[in-house]
Design a protein around this motif. Structure first.
Motif, PDB file in Angstrom:
ATOM      1  N   ASP A 158      12.580 -14.025 -19.999  1.00 24.80           N
ATOM      2  CA  ASP A 158      12.835 -15.122 -20.106  1.00 24.80           C
ATOM      3  C   ASP A 158      12.046 -15.574 -18.483  1.00 24.80           C
ATOM      4  O   ASP A 158      12.759 -15.343 -17.302  1.00 24.80           O
ATOM      5  N   GLU A 186      13.137 -18.540 -16.835  1.00 23.00           N
ATOM      6  CA  GLU A 186      14.368 -18.767 -16.125  1.00 23.00           C
ATOM      7  C   GLU A 186      14.949 -17.522 -15.367  1.00 23.00           C
ATOM      8  O   GLU A 186      15.717 -17.990 -14.154  1.00 23.00           O
ATOM      9  N   GLU A 187      15.151 -16.659 -15.844  1.00 22.53           N
ATOM     10  CA  GLU A 187      16.325 -15.308 -15.604  1.00 22.53           C
ATOM     11  C   GLU A 187      15.381 -14.407 -14.808  1.00 22.53           C
ATOM     12  O   GLU A 187      16.549 -13.586 -13.993  1.00 22.53           O
TER      13      GLU A 187
END
Ligand code: DAH
Length: 339
Positions: free
Chosen positions: A299, A301-302
């Protein structure tokens, strides 16, 4: 008869005494003791001797035979002993001569350079991993954000095995393999052989080596990349080595950069080695493209991360001041021994 016998005995013994060599001894044996030998025929003519004399003469013949045989044997042993002694003398080993030195193998300059790079990154907590040399098009291109018909494919003249299997053109192909199977944090280098359909010259070869680096974790920034590569350059080329990041483009990183190190020969003043610029290009790098992370199931975003790719031969040529890459592959011992 008795006299003849004594004479014969004397003759045989004299001949044996004067003989030189085993062959001559054998001739003498045949001449006296053989089937048609002189002593044998005397034994045969025993029947002509007066019967009362026969036992004495018979005994004399036997004695003569025994004496001749004994002398033959004695002479034979003497020859054998002499022969042995001569043989031993000829085979004498001079233990004071210097021994032959065993030829001990030598690490190839590529290997020395690789072990140096591995030492530096392992020291920073990286793991060394490997990927396949025969690779799916997917890992070599697709998963690195290089779709079909992307111009970046043309820059890397690829050896195709089938439509979707290639000889990997870059160790960046290991990135997706690692990301698919490892939950971050990831901190790896992946050295290995790569292939491109290039003509051989002083700086090109259809088969050469790269070392890929990949770091994925939470909060990884461009400054981590800069710090890491600055440290790497210092360890590899010397404490006062400076690095310079030039903006560049790679499909799998954003932003991307090429890294130059200050010339370790002239300390940046400009020389023949750095072609007067004071800088030497050593690698490509950048922040892993969000699309690349996503394709491999991470991910964006992470997690964020950086990647870099170094040419191993380039490092070896620079470090050992070799001016022709072909020397690395010719395996001439006179060349290899110098490193
Ligand atoms: N794979 C690139 C090449 O072969 C080198 C490279 C550039 C690798 C940038 C990277 C990177 O990981 O981020 O030219």
């Amino acid at each position: 008869m008795k006299e003849k016998l004594a004479e014969l005995r004397e003759k045989a013994l004299t001949q044996i005494g004067a003989s030189e060599g085993l062959e001559r001894l054998n001739d003498i044996r045949v001449a006296f003791l053989g089937k048609k030998g002189e002593l044998t025929s005397m034994l045969k003519s025993l029947k002509d001797v007066a019967p009362e004399e026969r036992p004495t003469v018979g005994q004399m013949v036997n004695e003569a035979r025994a004496a001749i045989e004994e002398k033959l044997e004695e002479r034979r042993r003497a020859f054998e002993k002499k022969f042995q002694e001569e043989k031993l003398k000829a085979e004498t080993i001079d233990v004071t001569l210097p021994a032959k030195k065993p030829l001990i193998g030598h690490r190839h300059p590529n290997t020395i350079a690789l072990e140096e790079v591995e030492r530096i990154f392992v020291g920073m907590g990286y793991e060394v991993v490997e990927g396949p040399e025969v690779e799916y098009d997917y890992y070599n291109f697709e998963a690195l954000n290089i779709p079909k018909n992307h111009p970046a494919r043309d820059e890397q003249d690829t050896f195709y095995i089938t439509d979707n299997i290639v000889l990997r053109t870059q160790t960046s192909s290991v990135q997706a393999h690692v990301m698919e199977h490892t939950k971050p944090p990831i901190r790896i280098i992946a050295p290995g052989r790569v292939f491109r359909s290039d003509e051989v010259d002083a700086t090109h070869s259809p088969s050469f080596h790269q070392i890929e680096g990949l770091v994925i974790d939470k909060h990884i920034t461009f400054s981590d990349l800069k710090g890491t590569l600055a440290e790497f350059a210092k360890e590899l080329f010397g404490e006062d080595t400076k690095v310079k990041f030039r903006p560049h483009h790679f499909p799998f990183t954003e932003p991307s950069a090429e890294v130059d190190v200050s010339c370790f020969k002239c300390k940046g003043k400009g020389c023949r080695f750095c072609k007067g610029s004071g800088w030497i290009e050593i690698l490509g790098c950048g922040m892993v493209h969000p699309k690349v992370l996503k394709m491999s199931g991470i991910d964006p975003e992470e997690y964020t991360g950086f990647a870099f790719g170094v040419g191993l031969e380039r490092i070896a040529l620079l470090k050992y001041e070799i001016d022709d890459m072909r020397l690395l592959y010719e395996n001439d011992m006179r060349f290899l021994k110098q490193f």
